[in-house]
Design an enzyme around this catalytic site. Structure first.
Site, short mmCIF file in Angstrom:
data_model
loop_
_atom_site.label_atom_id
_atom_site.label_comp_id
_atom_site.label_asym_id
_atom_site.label_seq_id
_atom_site.Cartn_x
_atom_site.Cartn_y
_atom_site.Cartn_z
N TYR A 140 0.84 -1.20 0.00
CA TYR A 140 0.00 0.00 0.00
C TYR A 140 0.88 1.26 0.00
O TYR A 140 2.07 1.20 0.30
CB TYR A 140 -0.92 -0.01 1.22
CG TYR A 140 -2.08 0.96 1.11
CD1 TYR A 140 -2.96 0.91 0.04
CD2 TYR A 140 -2.29 1.94 2.07
CE1 TYR A 140 -4.02 1.79 -0.07
CE2 TYR A 140 -3.35 2.82 1.99
CZ TYR A 140 -4.21 2.75 0.92
OH TYR A 140 -5.26 3.63 0.81
N ASN A 223 -16.26 3.18 -0.17
CA ASN A 223 -16.72 3.15 -1.56
C ASN A 223 -17.70 4.27 -1.93
O ASN A 223 -17.48 4.99 -2.91
CB ASN A 223 -17.33 1.78 -1.87
CG ASN A 223 -16.31 0.66 -1.80
OD1 ASN A 223 -15.12 0.89 -1.98
ND2 ASN A 223 -16.77 -0.54 -1.53
N ASN A 251 -18.74 -2.97 -11.49
CA ASN A 251 -19.44 -3.84 -10.56
C ASN A 251 -18.88 -3.74 -9.14
O ASN A 251 -19.41 -4.34 -8.22
CB ASN A 251 -19.33 -5.30 -11.04
CG ASN A 251 -20.16 -6.25 -10.20
OD1 ASN A 251 -21.30 -5.96 -9.86
ND2 ASN A 251 -19.58 -7.38 -9.84
N GLY A 253 -17.75 -1.84 -5.49
CA GLY A 253 -18.50 -0.97 -4.58
C GLY A 253 -18.50 0.47 -5.02
O GLY A 253 -19.53 1.15 -4.97
N ARG A 274 -16.12 -7.04 -16.25
CA ARG A 274 -15.53 -8.28 -16.77
C ARG A 274 -16.65 -9.27 -17.09
O ARG A 274 -17.60 -9.42 -16.30
CB ARG A 274 -14.57 -8.90 -15.75
CG ARG A 274 -13.29 -8.13 -15.55
CD ARG A 274 -12.40 -8.85 -14.55
NE ARG A 274 -13.00 -8.89 -13.22
CZ ARG A 274 -12.54 -9.64 -12.21
NH1 ARG A 274 -11.50 -10.42 -12.40
NH2 ARG A 274 -13.14 -9.60 -11.04
N ARG A 276 -18.56 -12.74 -17.33
CA ARG A 276 -18.60 -13.94 -16.51
C ARG A 276 -18.40 -15.18 -17.40
O ARG A 276 -18.45 -15.09 -18.63
CB ARG A 276 -19.93 -14.04 -15.77
CG ARG A 276 -20.05 -13.29 -14.45
CD ARG A 276 -19.22 -12.06 -14.35
NE ARG A 276 -19.27 -11.47 -13.00
CZ ARG A 276 -18.56 -10.43 -12.65
NH1 ARG A 276 -17.74 -9.86 -13.52
NH2 ARG A 276 -18.65 -9.94 -11.41
N MET A 354 -6.12 -2.52 -10.20
CA MET A 354 -6.35 -3.94 -9.97
C MET A 354 -5.63 -4.84 -10.96
O MET A 354 -5.32 -5.99 -10.66
CB MET A 354 -7.86 -4.22 -10.00
CG MET A 354 -8.65 -3.50 -8.92
SD MET A 354 -8.13 -3.93 -7.24
CE MET A 354 -8.70 -5.61 -7.13
N TRP A 377 -6.96 9.64 -3.79
CA TRP A 377 -6.66 8.79 -2.64
C TRP A 377 -7.60 9.20 -1.52
O TRP A 377 -7.53 10.31 -1.00
CB TRP A 377 -5.20 8.97 -2.22
CG TRP A 377 -4.77 8.05 -1.12
CD1 TRP A 377 -5.24 6.82 -0.85
CD2 TRP A 377 -3.75 8.32 -0.15
NE1 TRP A 377 -4.59 6.27 0.23
CE2 TRP A 377 -3.67 7.17 0.68
CE3 TRP A 377 -2.89 9.40 0.08
CZ2 TRP A 377 -2.77 7.09 1.74
CZ3 TRP A 377 -2.00 9.30 1.14
CH2 TRP A 377 -1.94 8.16 1.95
#
Length: 447
Positions: A140, A223, A251, A253, A274, A276, A354, A377
């Site tokens: 982090y 979020n 999708n 939060g 993304r 499924r 991510m 941030w």
């Protein structure tokens, strides 16, 4: 628990800090024999001198006082030990690593002798966010403080940025707080993954609990607040009704919150998710986000296709500025495509990565489209302006009460006194793994 037995006072220094010394961190059980209180440990038979100091505290790693019996002597666990001490548990880590390896469940005691400006808190719900896992991994943007303040055998840190607590002590009269009020931390880095905490009154924000659940309040600070501030603060000039924004991670939060707030404020949205494994699951997800207020939902594959720019041009025709704001939590090609989608003088806000891939931007976008690329941030905003955080949180909670803002899907992780350490570790570990049914939230029961 009241008894006529006289137990000498432990080391006064231990009372001042709400923890016991290493010698005092041995298990204790109670039994009544011949009218006196008998003290014992489930781990060893202490000497008579050491016995005087064992007053209900259980160190991390030692077994708690159980409801079982040994050699015919019944033992019980005190949730509130002798002298009003509160037993507590906390997830801690002393070294960086994966949550399943680094986290330990530490048991300690909190003294009833609190500083005059402090309050005892009992945790109701605490969320598990990707940033919390990154903190444990050591990746982090900031590093936590390591200390032995709660009696850990080595300096440790307490993870958890978000949660809701109930005040369990009587606050100072001038604080405006009362026992039983619900509060959230005023700043990040509080360490919410624990059953109890002590905090200064200025370190919390009171929320009106009427019409809300602990999970709703315990997931409002990260979020929804992130989505609120990015939509309101970063477009230049600010977004107006009818303006368009685009986001990946729709999708998540933050993504779900941005869809709903955008709808309430009259913004139009393009949302990337993304795909499924099953086509029907992808369709169900798209329908779900559209029900929240999304104008368009596309998969990453559709988003990266050559013809996507033609769809955007058709969707935004007549808006005047095209897509004015982009929200990026992925990075890599996804971030680059968001940048290419923005209209003249648009802004892309990056708040996550991510994909763990860098954001590479064509020079022409900077020169010919005059785009702005900034980062958001949450900690910088939340820790720098308590009044703004209070206002934002209260506004979102009012929307929830009014049925105008839906909860983010969550996966409850029950945490009671007897919950195993492994269950809590695995819940944290799973936060960054694959498709999830919802955001993990520790929900506290009998603690």
């Amino acid at each position: 628990m009241r008894t006529s037995a006289s137990i000498p006072n432990p080391n006064p220094t231990s009372f001042a800090y709400g923890v016991f010394s290493k010698t005092q961190q041995t298990g204790m059980a109670t039994a009544r024999a011949s009218g006196a209180l008998m003290l014992r440990t489930s781990l060893l038979r202490p000497s008579s001198s050491a016995l005087r100091y064992r007053c209900g505290h259980i160190a991390g790693g030692a077994t708690s006082l159980s409801s079982t019996s040994t050699k015919g002597v019944a033992s019980v666990r005190w949730k509130s030990g002798p002298y009003g001490y509160t037993q507590a548990k906390a997830l801690v880590f002393s070294q960086y690593g994966e949550p399943k390896d680094a986290l330990k469940l530490h048991t300690h005691s909190i003294s009833p002798s609190l500083p005059p400006d402090s309050i005892l808190l009992r945790t109701l719900a605490a969320s598990i966010n990707p940033a919390d896992v990154n903190l444990i991994q050591g990746t982090y943007g900031t590093k936590p403080s390591f200390s032995s303040l709660i009696g850990t055998s080595e300096p440790s840190a307490l993870p958890g940025n978000e949660g809701v607590f109930e005040i369990a002590s009587s606050p100072p009269s001038a604080s405006g707080l009362q026992k039983g009020d619900w509060v959230i931390p005023s700043k990040t880095g509080f360490g919410t993954w624990r059953t109890h905490a002590v905090a200064p009154v200025e370190g919390v924000i009171k929320v009106q609990k009427e019409g809300l659940t602990p999970t709703q309040v315990g997931t409002v600070s990260v979020n929804p607040c992130s989505a609120y501030r990015m939509l309101r603060d970063y477009a230049t000039p600010p977004l107006r009704e009818g303006d368009w924004f685009i986001q990946n991670g729709a999708n998540s939060g933050v993504g779900r919150a941005a869809i709903q707030l955008g709808r309430l404020w009259g913004y139009r949205s393009i949302n990337v998710v993304r795909a499924r494994e099953k086509e029907e699951d992808t369709k169900a997800l798209k329908d779900e986000l559209k029900a929240l207020g999304a104008d368009h939902v596309v998969t990453e594959e559709e988003f990266l296709a050559r013809e996507f720019k033609d769809s955007v041009k058709e969707w935004t025709q007549g808006s005047g500025g095209g897509v004015r704001l982009g929200l990026n939590c992925v990075g890599g090609k996804s971030a680059q495509t968001i940048a290419k989608t923005l209209g003249l003088s648009g802004t892309m806000v990056t708040y996550g990565g991510m994909a763990r891939q860098p954001v590479a931007l064509p020079t022409g976008l900077l020169i010919f489209k005059d785009l702005r690329f900034v980062g958001f941030w949450l900690s910088r905003w939340a820790d720098g302006d308590k009044a703004a955080k209070t206002q934002t949180v209260n506004e979102i909670l009012d929307l929830i009460r009014g049925g105008k803002f839906r909860d983010t899907p969550v996966v409850d992780v029950p945490w009671s006194w007897d919950t195993e350490e492994s269950v809590l570790r695995e819940a944290a570990q799973g936060t960054l793994e694959g498709f999830r049914a919802g955001k993990g939230v520790f929900v506290f029961g009998e603690t």
